[in-house]
Design a protein around this motif. Sequence first.
Motif, PDB file in Angstrom:
ATOM      1  N   PRO A 150       0.835  -1.194   0.000  1.00  0.00           N
ATOM      2  CA  PRO A 150       0.000   0.000   0.000  1.00  0.00           C
ATOM      3  C   PRO A 150       0.881   1.259   0.000  1.00  0.00           C
ATOM      4  CG  PRO A 150      -0.451  -1.410   1.912  1.00  0.00           C
ATOM      5  CD  PRO A 150       0.787  -1.913   1.278  1.00  0.00           C
ATOM      6  N   PRO A 151       0.330   2.439  -0.224  1.00  0.00           N
ATOM      7  CA  PRO A 151       1.138   3.657  -0.192  1.00  0.00           C
ATOM      8  C   PRO A 151       1.630   3.939   1.226  1.00  0.00           C
ATOM      9  CG  PRO A 151      -1.050   4.071  -1.145  1.00  0.00           C
ATOM     10  CD  PRO A 151      -1.091   2.719  -0.515  1.00  0.00           C
ATOM     11  N   ASN A 152       2.779   4.600   1.291  1.00  0.00           N
ATOM     12  CA  ASN A 152       3.249   5.184   2.554  1.00  0.00           C
ATOM     13  C   ASN A 152       3.726   4.205   3.621  1.00  0.00           C
ATOM     14  OD1 ASN A 152       3.739   7.809   3.231  1.00  0.00           O
ATOM     15  ND2 ASN A 152       2.037   7.925   4.686  1.00  0.00           N
TER      16      ASN A 152
ATOM     17  N   GLY B 194       6.644   2.627   3.380  1.00  0.00           N
ATOM     18  CA  GLY B 194       8.111   2.652   3.408  1.00  0.00           C
ATOM     19  C   GLY B 194       8.756   1.816   2.315  1.00  0.00           C
ATOM     20  N   LYS B 195       8.039   1.583   1.207  1.00  0.00           N
ATOM     21  CA  LYS B 195       8.597   0.802   0.091  1.00  0.00           C
ATOM     22  C   LYS B 195       9.816   1.511  -0.490  1.00  0.00           C
ATOM     23  CE  LYS B 195       4.822   0.966  -2.322  1.00  0.00           C
ATOM     24  NZ  LYS B 195       4.109   1.773  -1.313  1.00  0.00           N
ATOM     25  N   SER B 196       9.636   2.807  -0.782  1.00  0.00           N
ATOM     26  CA  SER B 196      10.747   3.558  -1.387  1.00  0.00           C
ATOM     27  C   SER B 196      11.913   3.656  -0.419  1.00  0.00           C
ATOM     28  CB  SER B 196      10.283   4.960  -1.797  1.00  0.00           C
ATOM     29  OG  SER B 196       9.257   4.855  -2.771  1.00  0.00           O
ATOM     30  N   SER B 197      11.604   3.826   0.865  1.00  0.00           N
ATOM     31  CA  SER B 197      12.673   3.894   1.866  1.00  0.00           C
ATOM     32  C   SER B 197      13.450   2.575   1.887  1.00  0.00           C
ATOM     33  CB  SER B 197      12.094   4.151   3.261  1.00  0.00           C
ATOM     34  OG  SER B 197      11.285   5.295   3.251  1.00  0.00           O
ATOM     35  N   PHE B 198      12.727   1.455   1.786  1.00  0.00           N
ATOM     36  CA  PHE B 198      13.359   0.134   1.811  1.00  0.00           C
ATOM     37  C   PHE B 198      14.247  -0.060   0.578  1.00  0.00           C
ATOM     38  CE2 PHE B 198      13.025  -4.569   0.970  1.00  0.00           C
ATOM     39  CZ  PHE B 198      13.864  -4.954   2.002  1.00  0.00           C
TER      40      PHE B 198
ATOM     41  N   ILE C 216       6.950  -6.312   7.630  1.00  0.00           N
ATOM     42  CA  ILE C 216       6.166  -5.264   8.292  1.00  0.00           C
ATOM     43  C   ILE C 216       7.143  -4.170   8.726  1.00  0.00           C
ATOM     44  CG2 ILE C 216       4.465  -4.731  10.081  1.00  0.00           C
ATOM     45  CD1 ILE C 216       3.518  -6.977   8.252  1.00  0.00           C
ATOM     46  N   ASN C 217       7.043  -3.034   8.096  1.00  0.00           N
ATOM     47  CA  ASN C 217       7.952  -1.918   8.366  1.00  0.00           C
ATOM     48  C   ASN C 217       7.421  -1.050   9.518  1.00  0.00           C
ATOM     49  OD1 ASN C 217      10.164  -0.195   7.931  1.00  0.00           O
ATOM     50  ND2 ASN C 217       8.976   1.093   6.520  1.00  0.00           N
ATOM     51  N   LYS C 218       8.243  -0.108   9.918  1.00  0.00           N
ATOM     52  CA  LYS C 218       7.920   0.848  10.987  1.00  0.00           C
ATOM     53  C   LYS C 218       7.785   0.152  12.341  1.00  0.00           C
ATOM     54  CE  LYS C 218       5.695   3.947   7.657  1.00  0.00           C
ATOM     55  NZ  LYS C 218       4.670   4.941   7.373  1.00  0.00           N
ATOM     56  N   ALA C 219       8.689  -0.831  12.560  1.00  0.00           N
ATOM     57  CA  ALA C 219       8.697  -1.549  13.838  1.00  0.00           C
ATOM     58  C   ALA C 219       8.961  -0.599  15.002  1.00  0.00           C
ATOM     59  CB  ALA C 219       9.759  -2.641  13.812  1.00  0.00           C
TER      60      ALA C 219
ATOM     61  N   SER D  32      12.472  -1.925  10.584  1.00  0.00           N
ATOM     62  CA  SER D  32      12.274  -0.485  10.600  1.00  0.00           C
ATOM     63  C   SER D  32      13.365   0.132   9.747  1.00  0.00           C
ATOM     64  CB  SER D  32      12.349   0.065  12.031  1.00  0.00           C
ATOM     65  OG  SER D  32      12.451   1.487  11.966  1.00  0.00           O
ATOM     66  N   VAL D  33      12.966   0.702   8.643  1.00  0.00           N
ATOM     67  CA  VAL D  33      13.970   1.336   7.788  1.00  0.00           C
ATOM     68  C   VAL D  33      14.526   2.556   8.519  1.00  0.00           C
ATOM     69  CG1 VAL D  33      14.438   2.336   5.523  1.00  0.00           C
ATOM     70  CG2 VAL D  33      12.743   0.537   5.734  1.00  0.00           C
ATOM     71  N   LYS D  34      13.697   3.136   9.382  1.00  0.00           N
ATOM     72  CA  LYS D  34      14.114   4.337  10.105  1.00  0.00           C
ATOM     73  C   LYS D  34      15.246   4.027  11.092  1.00  0.00           C
ATOM     74  CE  LYS D  34      12.039   8.142  12.712  1.00  0.00           C
ATOM     75  NZ  LYS D  34      10.768   8.543  13.355  1.00  0.00           N
ATOM     76  N   THR D  35      15.074   2.975  11.895  1.00  0.00           N
ATOM     77  CA  THR D  35      16.091   2.672  12.912  1.00  0.00           C
ATOM     78  C   THR D  35      17.082   1.603  12.442  1.00  0.00           C
ATOM     79  OG1 THR D  35      14.812   0.885  13.910  1.00  0.00           O
ATOM     80  CG2 THR D  35      14.389   3.115  14.732  1.00  0.00           C
TER      81      THR D  35
HETATM   82  N1  LIG Z   1       8.394   5.701  11.767  1.00  0.00           N
HETATM   83  C1  LIG Z   1       8.867   5.238  10.624  1.00  0.00           C
HETATM   84  N2  LIG Z   1       8.648   5.892   9.488  1.00  0.00           N
HETATM   85  C2  LIG Z   1       9.144   5.377   8.321  1.00  0.00           C
HETATM   86  C3  LIG Z   1       9.860   4.160   8.304  1.00  0.00           C
HETATM   87  N3  LIG Z   1      10.187   3.906   7.010  1.00  0.00           N
HETATM   88  C4  LIG Z   1       9.717   4.914   6.264  1.00  0.00           C
HETATM   89  N4  LIG Z   1       9.059   5.818   7.054  1.00  0.00           N
HETATM   90  C5  LIG Z   1       8.384   7.037   6.633  1.00  0.00           C
HETATM   91  O1  LIG Z   1       7.167   6.699   6.005  1.00  0.00           O
HETATM   92  C6  LIG Z   1       6.872   7.663   4.990  1.00  0.00           C
HETATM   93  C7  LIG Z   1       6.604   6.922   3.687  1.00  0.00           C
HETATM   94  O2  LIG Z   1       7.811   6.342   3.231  1.00  0.00           O
HETATM   95  P1  LIG Z   1       8.022   5.952   1.697  1.00  0.00           P
HETATM   96  O3  LIG Z   1       9.306   5.225   1.641  1.00  0.00           O
HETATM   97  O4  LIG Z   1       7.850   7.144   0.821  1.00  0.00           O
HETATM   98  O5  LIG Z   1       6.816   4.947   1.522  1.00  0.00           O
HETATM   99  P2  LIG Z   1       6.170   4.363   0.174  1.00  0.00           P
HETATM  100  O6  LIG Z   1       5.028   5.221  -0.179  1.00  0.00           O
HETATM  101  O7  LIG Z   1       5.714   2.992   0.573  1.00  0.00           O
HETATM  102  O8  LIG Z   1       7.222   4.345  -0.869  1.00  0.00           O
HETATM  103  C8  LIG Z   1       8.058   8.592   4.936  1.00  0.00           C
HETATM  104  O9  LIG Z   1       7.758   9.755   5.634  1.00  0.00           O
HETATM  105  C9  LIG Z   1       9.149   7.811   5.590  1.00  0.00           C
HETATM  106  O10 LIG Z   1      10.115   8.634   6.201  1.00  0.00           O
HETATM  107  C10 LIG Z   1      10.069   3.486   9.542  1.00  0.00           C
HETATM  108  O11 LIG Z   1      10.702   2.427   9.633  1.00  0.00           O
HETATM  109  N5  LIG Z   1       9.550   4.065  10.655  1.00  0.00           N
END
Ligand SMILES: Nc1nc2c(ncn2[C@@H]2O[C@H](COP(=O)(O)OP(=O)(O)O)[C@@H](O)[C@H]2O)c(=O)[nH]1
Length: 445
Positions: free
Chosen positions: A225-227, A229-233, A327-330, A348-351
């Motif tokens: 789904p959107p948002n 974290g696909k692009s972040s991954f 499952i992202n955003k752990a 968690s791509v963030k941490t």
């Molecule tokens: N809290 C948190 N936010 C994240 C994580 N990974 C990505 N995000 C945020 O989620 C939002 C959507 O990320 P994006 O990679 O653009 O998602 P996409 O739409 O699936 O490609 C951005 O603001 C990212 O910074 C994560 O592991 N934890």
Amino acid sequence: MVNNYDDTIFSLATAVGRAATAMVRISGPRVNDVPELLGFARPEPKIASLRTLKHQKKKLDQSIVLFFSGPESYTGEDVMELHLHGGRAVIEGVYSALSAQEGFRFAENGEFSKRAVMNGRIDLTEAEGINDLINAETEAQRDQGLNQLEGALRLQLEKWSKDLKRFGAYIEAYIDFPDEEVPENVLNDLLQGVEATNKELKEFVDDDRKGEILRSGLKVAVIGPPNVGKSSFVNWLTKRDIAITSEKAGTTRDIVEAHLDLGGYPVTVADTAGIRASEDTIEQEGIRRARGWAESADLRVLVLDPETIENANQFGDLLKSDDPVLINKADQAATFKKKMAAGYPLVSVKTGYGLERALSELTTIAKKKMGTQRLTTITQARHRARLNDCLVALKKAHFGLQNHADLELIAEDFRSAIYCIGRITGHIDIEDLLDVVFKEFCIGK
Ligand SMILES: Nc1nc2c(ncn2[C@@H]2O[C@H](COP(=O)(O)OP(=O)(O)O)[C@@H](O)[C@H]2O)c(=O)[nH]1
Ligand SMILES: [Mg+2]
């Protein structure tokens, strides 16, 4: 393609662009005239010789010249290699000196290798191996290309071709001597031989396309789904900011592809548009492309986040059995407390949590999809198609033998099975079937 073998062809064998050296390869009947044309003394075959090249009384370069006398050359023709200094003006000077001459022209794509095949220096699979080695970007691709270049696939195919010729030769022999019945023991031997070859061929073909996938790279679509974290991954995987990430849902529309080397195995990973119901026509198009790419991919990685865990089912039609889910955003621990039930790996791509493990799992899958115990495999769809044709012909021959069909028909089945293999190697001359007949048999008394 121009197919004039009377032409002497030339081309840069090294990459275009300024470099320490550049190699111009020349092949054909007029190679012998090149020394005079460029004003240097003809070198002995296979002896690297320093020469000053001249054209119209002007010096062009000081270079190492190599001469290979046909047929002991790459193409099987006379070949000269000019190892020039890799400057544009040097190369241009040599080009214009050569192209001004009658009977000289620029080589077409792959024409040196094509001549090598035509002259029997290499077969088609070895030529393909050369090309694969040149294009190899990872270790496993290099191993596969080199193995094919060295003739491993050719030898394997020649072995089967020889088997089939032997079977065909038995049958042909009895056709030529109609008074002789095919004795029961000969028939049984033949049936057994055909069955054994059939088994070997089948095992070779049933390889889940591993060699082909390795050759072109495993296509992995990151979907979800959107948002989530696909692009972040994808950015983390590629260690680059190749895809735009944003808090705004629906940012990614185009498919962004990147090449990865996972433990020596090549992977093309694609970041795709988040899949959801959307009114926006541009986003709809992005979603359509995302689905298309995901369907044709070799693997899909579904990314979800705490908000969308329940949405996993929506991707059921796209997912295949061994496609992983993440499952992202752990890091959003509070949310997870409520939604831990799904049982998928957390990242968690963030941490950075869980990412290395996810990567190593992806690497394991890539190895499973491309790695084989045996190095010699089918590497092109055309190999597979012809081997399948061969199996069909072999099955017909087997059926014919079992049912005492007309020997002419059985012989024809063997001939077409041999022909199928010949089309892979480029050796489609089946006249030599007759040689086998007369070498192995002396029924004529
Ligand atoms: N809290 C948190 N936010 C994240 C994580 N990974 C990505 N995000 C945020 O989620 C939002 C959507 O990320 P994006 O990679 O653009 O998602 P996409 O739409 O699936 O490609 C951005 O603001 C990212 O910074 C994560 O592991 N934890
Ligand atoms: Mg995105």
